[in-house]
Write a protein that holds these residues in place. Structure first.
Motif, PDB file in Angstrom:
ATOM      1  N   MET A   3      -0.520  -1.337  11.024  1.00 44.01           N
ATOM      2  CA  MET A   3      -1.171  -2.498  11.079  1.00 44.01           C
ATOM      3  C   MET A   3      -0.489  -3.830   9.698  1.00 44.01           C
ATOM      4  N   LYS A   4       0.146  -5.053  10.158  1.00 44.61           N
ATOM      5  CA  LYS A   4       0.676  -5.793   9.154  1.00 44.61           C
ATOM      6  C   LYS A   4       0.180  -7.207   9.162  1.00 44.61           C
ATOM      7  N   PRO A   5      -0.740  -7.526   8.370  1.00 43.87           N
ATOM      8  CA  PRO A   5      -1.329  -8.965   8.356  1.00 43.87           C
ATOM      9  C   PRO A   5      -0.454 -10.005   8.739  1.00 43.87           C
ATOM     10  N   HIS A   6      -1.491 -10.794   8.617  1.00 41.78           N
ATOM     11  CA  HIS A   6      -0.723 -12.166   9.268  1.00 41.78           C
ATOM     12  C   HIS A   6      -1.334 -13.361   7.815  1.00 41.78           C
ATOM     13  N   HIS A   7      -2.787 -12.916   8.089  1.00 39.14           N
ATOM     14  CA  HIS A   7      -3.331 -13.810   7.532  1.00 39.14           C
ATOM     15  C   HIS A   7      -3.578 -13.172   5.837  1.00 39.14           C
ATOM     16  N   ALA A  64      -4.855  -0.495  -4.542  1.00 38.44           N
ATOM     17  CA  ALA A  64      -3.930  -1.828  -4.793  1.00 38.44           C
ATOM     18  C   ALA A  64      -2.890  -1.860  -5.403  1.00 38.44           C
ATOM     19  N   ARG A  65      -2.247  -0.425  -5.962  1.00 36.45           N
ATOM     20  CA  ARG A  65      -0.548   0.178  -6.361  1.00 36.45           C
ATOM     21  C   ARG A  65       0.725   0.975  -5.851  1.00 36.45           C
ATOM     22  N   GLU A  66      -0.165   1.116  -4.995  1.00 35.71           N
ATOM     23  CA  GLU A  66       0.098   2.881  -4.574  1.00 35.71           C
ATOM     24  C   GLU A  66       0.758   2.292  -2.561  1.00 35.71           C
ATOM     25  N   PRO A  67       1.352   2.289  -1.900  1.00 31.51           N
ATOM     26  CA  PRO A  67       1.815   2.482  -1.156  1.00 31.51           C
ATOM     27  C   PRO A  67       0.784   2.430   0.016  1.00 31.51           C
ATOM     28  N   HIS A  68       0.128   2.316   1.165  1.00 30.48           N
ATOM     29  CA  HIS A  68      -0.449   3.789   1.676  1.00 30.48           C
ATOM     30  C   HIS A  68      -0.329   2.874   3.140  1.00 30.48           C
ATOM     31  N   GLU A  69       0.523   2.753   3.850  1.00 35.11           N
ATOM     32  CA  GLU A  69       1.344   3.490   5.533  1.00 35.11           C
ATOM     33  C   GLU A  69       0.088   3.605   6.061  1.00 35.11           C
ATOM     34  N   PRO A  70      -1.241   3.563   7.014  1.00 36.65           N
ATOM     35  CA  PRO A  70      -1.300   4.497   8.115  1.00 36.65           C
ATOM     36  C   PRO A  70      -0.164   5.758   8.501  1.00 36.65           C
ATOM     37  N   THR A  71      -0.488   6.971   8.996  1.00 36.61           N
ATOM     38  CA  THR A  71       0.379   8.344   9.028  1.00 36.61           C
ATOM     39  C   THR A  71      -0.748   8.857  10.262  1.00 36.61           C
ATOM     40  N   ALA A  72      -0.373   9.731  10.927  1.00 39.36           N
ATOM     41  CA  ALA A  72      -0.741  10.204  12.251  1.00 39.36           C
ATOM     42  C   ALA A  72      -2.476  10.753  12.013  1.00 39.36           C
ATOM     43  N   GLY A  73      -2.630  11.579  10.459  1.00 39.24           N
ATOM     44  CA  GLY A  73      -3.493  12.121  10.128  1.00 39.24           C
ATOM     45  C   GLY A  73      -4.484  10.866   9.692  1.00 39.24           C
ATOM     46  N   SER A 104      -4.935  -2.973   0.003  1.00 39.26           N
ATOM     47  CA  SER A 104      -4.921  -1.239   0.094  1.00 39.26           C
ATOM     48  C   SER A 104      -3.642  -1.128   2.151  1.00 39.26           C
ATOM     49  N   ILE A 105      -3.769  -2.506   2.291  1.00 38.46           N
ATOM     50  CA  ILE A 105      -2.642  -2.069   3.265  1.00 38.46           C
ATOM     51  C   ILE A 105      -2.236  -3.197   3.685  1.00 38.46           C
ATOM     52  N   CYS A 106      -1.718  -3.728   2.940  1.00 42.29           N
ATOM     53  CA  CYS A 106      -1.070  -4.828   2.799  1.00 42.29           C
ATOM     54  C   CYS A 106       0.017  -4.932   1.339  1.00 42.29           C
ATOM     55  N   ARG A 107       1.345  -4.847   2.178  1.00 45.74           N
ATOM     56  CA  ARG A 107       2.383  -3.915   0.918  1.00 45.74           C
ATOM     57  C   ARG A 107       2.841  -5.617   0.284  1.00 45.74           C
TER      58      ARG A 107
END
Length: 219
Positions: free
Chosen positions: A1-5, A81-90, A33-36
Protein backbone atom coordinates in the motif's frame (compact mmCIF):
# COMPACT_ATOMS: atom_id res chain seq x y z
CA UNK A 1 0.00 0.00 0.00
CA UNK A 2 1.59 3.26 -1.15
CA UNK A 3 -0.60 6.34 -0.67
CA UNK A 4 -0.69 8.99 -3.40
CA UNK A 5 -2.59 11.66 -1.45
CA UNK A 6 -1.07 12.97 1.80
CA UNK A 7 -1.84 15.48 4.57
CA UNK A 8 -0.90 19.07 3.80
CA UNK A 9 2.46 20.10 5.24
CA UNK A 10 0.68 22.56 7.55
CA UNK A 11 -1.35 19.64 8.95
CA UNK A 12 1.84 17.67 9.62
CA UNK A 13 3.38 20.74 11.30
CA UNK A 14 0.32 21.11 13.54
CA UNK A 15 0.53 17.39 14.37
CA UNK A 16 4.23 17.72 15.16
CA UNK A 17 3.62 20.66 17.50
CA UNK A 18 0.67 19.02 19.25
CA UNK A 19 -1.79 21.62 17.94
CA UNK A 20 -4.21 19.13 16.34
CA UNK A 21 -7.26 17.88 18.20
CA UNK A 22 -7.39 14.21 19.16
CA UNK A 23 -9.83 13.51 16.30
CA UNK A 24 -7.57 14.97 13.61
CA UNK A 25 -4.47 13.48 15.24
CA UNK A 26 -6.04 10.02 15.08
CA UNK A 27 -6.50 10.29 11.30
CA UNK A 28 -2.96 11.60 10.79
CA UNK A 29 -1.55 8.83 12.99
CA UNK A 30 -3.45 6.19 11.00
CA UNK A 31 -1.95 7.56 7.78
CA UNK A 32 1.55 7.73 9.28
CA UNK A 33 1.25 4.08 10.31
CA UNK A 34 1.34 3.03 6.64
CA UNK A 35 3.05 5.97 4.87
CA UNK A 36 6.85 6.06 4.94
CA UNK A 37 6.88 9.32 2.94
CA UNK A 38 4.96 11.20 5.62
CA UNK A 39 6.96 9.64 8.45
CA UNK A 40 10.07 11.09 6.80
CA UNK A 41 8.35 14.46 6.40
CA UNK A 42 7.33 14.39 10.05
CA UNK A 43 10.93 13.79 11.15
CA UNK A 44 12.01 16.77 9.04
CA UNK A 45 9.23 18.88 10.56
CA UNK A 46 10.30 17.89 14.08
CA UNK A 47 13.88 18.87 13.28
CA UNK A 48 12.81 22.27 11.90
CA UNK A 49 10.67 22.87 14.98
CA UNK A 50 13.65 22.13 17.22
CA UNK A 51 15.83 24.58 15.29
CA UNK A 52 13.20 27.32 15.50
CA UNK A 53 12.83 26.72 19.21
CA UNK A 54 16.56 27.05 19.79
CA UNK A 55 16.67 30.32 17.82
CA UNK A 56 13.82 32.04 19.67
CA UNK A 57 14.69 35.27 21.48
CA UNK A 58 14.09 35.61 25.18
CA UNK A 59 15.44 33.69 28.10
CA UNK A 60 18.25 31.38 27.02
CA UNK A 61 17.57 27.67 27.14
CA UNK A 62 19.46 25.72 29.74
CA UNK A 63 22.11 23.31 28.54
CA UNK A 64 20.48 20.41 26.68
CA UNK A 65 16.92 21.77 27.02
CA UNK A 66 16.19 21.71 23.29
CA UNK A 67 17.53 18.15 23.03
CA UNK A 68 15.38 17.01 25.97
CA UNK A 69 12.29 18.63 24.45
CA UNK A 70 12.85 16.97 21.07
CA UNK A 71 13.43 13.62 22.79
CA UNK A 72 10.15 14.09 24.69
CA UNK A 73 8.25 14.88 21.47
CA UNK A 74 9.80 11.79 19.88
CA UNK A 75 8.84 9.57 22.81
CA UNK A 76 5.24 10.85 22.92
CA UNK A 77 4.59 10.43 19.19
CA UNK A 78 2.53 7.33 18.35
CA UNK A 79 4.71 4.28 17.87
CA UNK A 80 3.07 3.65 14.50
CA UNK A 81 4.17 7.12 13.39
CA UNK A 82 7.81 6.47 14.27
CA UNK A 83 8.47 2.90 13.23
CA UNK A 84 8.42 1.59 9.65
CA UNK A 85 5.23 -0.40 9.17
CA UNK A 86 5.02 -2.46 6.00
CA UNK A 87 2.29 -5.10 5.45
CA UNK A 88 3.64 -8.62 5.75
CA UNK A 89 2.38 -12.04 4.74
CA UNK A 90 1.06 -12.44 8.27
CA UNK A 91 -0.80 -9.13 8.30
CA UNK A 92 -4.42 -9.61 9.43
CA UNK A 93 -6.73 -7.81 6.96
CA UNK A 94 -9.43 -7.70 9.64
CA UNK A 95 -7.41 -5.25 11.77
CA UNK A 96 -7.97 -1.50 11.65
CA UNK A 97 -4.87 0.72 11.81
CA UNK A 98 -3.61 0.61 15.43
CA UNK A 99 -4.06 4.39 16.06
CA UNK A 100 -7.82 3.89 15.59
CA UNK A 101 -8.15 1.04 18.10
CA UNK A 102 -8.91 3.29 21.13
CA UNK A 103 -11.89 4.77 19.27
CA UNK A 104 -13.37 1.90 17.25
CA UNK A 105 -11.77 -1.33 18.45
CA UNK A 106 -9.46 -3.56 16.45
CA UNK A 107 -11.68 -5.62 14.18
CA UNK A 108 -13.64 -4.63 11.07
CA UNK A 109 -15.87 -7.67 11.63
CA UNK A 110 -16.92 -6.43 15.08
CA UNK A 111 -17.90 -2.93 13.99
CA UNK A 112 -21.54 -2.04 14.74
CA UNK A 113 -22.60 0.17 11.86
CA UNK A 114 -25.51 2.60 12.09
CA UNK A 115 -27.66 3.24 8.98
CA UNK A 116 -27.90 6.92 8.02
CA UNK A 117 -29.06 6.70 4.39
CA UNK A 118 -29.41 4.33 1.42
CA UNK A 119 -26.11 2.49 1.17
CA UNK A 120 -24.49 4.67 3.84
CA UNK A 121 -23.56 3.68 7.41
CA UNK A 122 -21.39 5.27 10.05
CA UNK A 123 -19.93 4.84 13.54
CA UNK A 124 -19.07 7.73 15.85
CA UNK A 125 -15.90 7.41 17.89
CA UNK A 126 -15.98 6.20 21.46
CA UNK A 127 -14.34 8.45 24.03
CA UNK A 128 -14.07 12.21 24.26
CA UNK A 129 -12.68 14.12 21.28
CA UNK A 130 -12.71 17.87 20.72
CA UNK A 131 -14.08 17.39 17.21
CA UNK A 132 -16.10 14.72 15.43
CA UNK A 133 -14.37 11.46 14.53
CA UNK A 134 -16.24 8.76 12.63
CA UNK A 135 -16.00 5.75 10.39
CA UNK A 136 -18.08 5.96 7.22
CA UNK A 137 -19.04 3.02 4.99
CA UNK A 138 -20.56 3.71 1.59
CA UNK A 139 -21.83 1.02 -0.77
CA UNK A 140 -19.94 0.53 -4.05
CA UNK A 141 -20.99 2.69 -6.99
CA UNK A 142 -22.77 5.18 -4.75
CA UNK A 143 -22.70 8.95 -5.26
CA UNK A 144 -22.66 11.07 -2.11
CA UNK A 145 -24.49 14.43 -2.07
CA UNK A 146 -22.56 17.45 -3.35
CA UNK A 147 -21.18 19.36 -0.38
CA UNK A 148 -18.67 21.82 0.97
CA UNK A 149 -17.24 22.00 4.47
CA UNK A 150 -18.11 24.36 7.28
CA UNK A 151 -14.54 24.03 8.53
CA UNK A 152 -11.80 21.45 8.07
CA UNK A 153 -12.17 17.78 7.19
CA UNK A 154 -9.48 15.12 7.19
CA UNK A 155 -10.48 11.78 5.65
CA UNK A 156 -8.41 8.62 5.15
CA UNK A 157 -9.52 5.73 2.96
CA UNK A 158 -9.27 2.36 4.73
CA UNK A 159 -10.95 0.04 2.21
CA UNK A 160 -12.38 0.48 -1.26
CA UNK A 161 -11.98 3.75 -3.16
CA UNK A 162 -13.77 6.83 -4.44
CA UNK A 163 -13.34 9.44 -7.15
CA UNK A 164 -14.15 13.14 -7.14
CA UNK A 165 -12.88 16.36 -8.68
CA UNK A 166 -9.67 16.03 -6.65
CA UNK A 167 -8.77 12.63 -8.09
CA UNK A 168 -8.85 8.93 -7.21
CA UNK A 169 -8.58 8.05 -3.52
CA UNK A 170 -7.62 4.49 -2.56
CA UNK A 171 -6.57 2.80 0.73
CA UNK A 172 -4.09 4.92 2.67
CA UNK A 173 -4.90 8.14 0.79
CA UNK A 174 -5.78 11.30 2.73
CA UNK A 175 -8.20 14.03 1.66
CA UNK A 176 -7.17 17.20 3.52
CA UNK A 177 -10.07 19.60 2.87
CA UNK A 178 -11.17 23.07 3.94
CA UNK A 179 -14.24 25.26 3.51
CA UNK A 180 -13.29 26.20 -0.05
CA UNK A 181 -13.59 22.63 -1.36
CA UNK A 182 -16.83 21.49 -3.02
CA UNK A 183 -16.95 17.88 -4.12
CA UNK A 184 -19.17 14.86 -4.66
CA UNK A 185 -17.36 11.57 -3.99
CA UNK A 186 -18.47 8.58 -6.06
CA UNK A 187 -17.42 5.21 -4.64
CA UNK A 188 -15.71 2.69 -6.90
CA UNK A 189 -17.53 -0.51 -7.90
CA UNK A 190 -16.76 -3.83 -6.27
CA UNK A 191 -16.48 -3.33 -2.51
CA UNK A 192 -17.82 -0.77 -0.03
CA UNK A 193 -15.66 2.27 0.62
CA UNK A 194 -14.70 2.58 4.29
CA UNK A 195 -12.97 5.69 5.55
CA UNK A 196 -12.20 7.45 8.82
CA UNK A 197 -12.99 11.15 8.94
CA UNK A 198 -12.43 14.01 11.38
CA UNK A 199 -14.40 17.25 11.09
CA UNK A 200 -14.54 20.45 13.15
CA UNK A 201 -17.83 21.74 11.69
CA UNK A 202 -20.92 20.30 9.95
CA UNK A 203 -20.85 19.66 6.21
CA UNK A 204 -22.75 22.04 3.92
CA UNK A 205 -24.92 20.12 1.48
CA UNK A 206 -26.10 21.61 -1.80
CA UNK A 207 -29.32 19.58 -2.18
CA UNK A 208 -32.45 20.37 -0.17
CA UNK A 209 -33.06 16.73 0.81
CA UNK A 210 -29.57 16.26 2.24
CA UNK A 211 -29.92 19.54 4.13
CA UNK A 212 -33.27 18.43 5.55
CA UNK A 213 -31.84 15.12 6.78
CA UNK A 214 -28.61 16.59 8.17
CA UNK A 215 -29.94 17.29 11.72
CA UNK A 216 -30.89 13.62 12.05
CA UNK A 217 -27.64 12.09 10.77
CA UNK A 218 -25.41 14.81 12.31
CA UNK A 219 -22.90 15.04 9.48
Amino acid sequence: MKPHHHPDITTLMAYSSGALSSAFSAVVSAHLSICRTCRDRLRETDAIGGQLLSQQEGLPLSAGAAERLMAKLHDEAPVAAREPHEPTAGHDPDLLPPPLWPYFGRSYRKLSWKWIGPGIHHIRAEGATEHHLMLLRVAPGRSLPMHTHGGSELTMILRGAYDDTLGHFAPGDIADLDGETEHQPVTAPGVPCICVAATDAPLRFSGWMARALQPFVRL
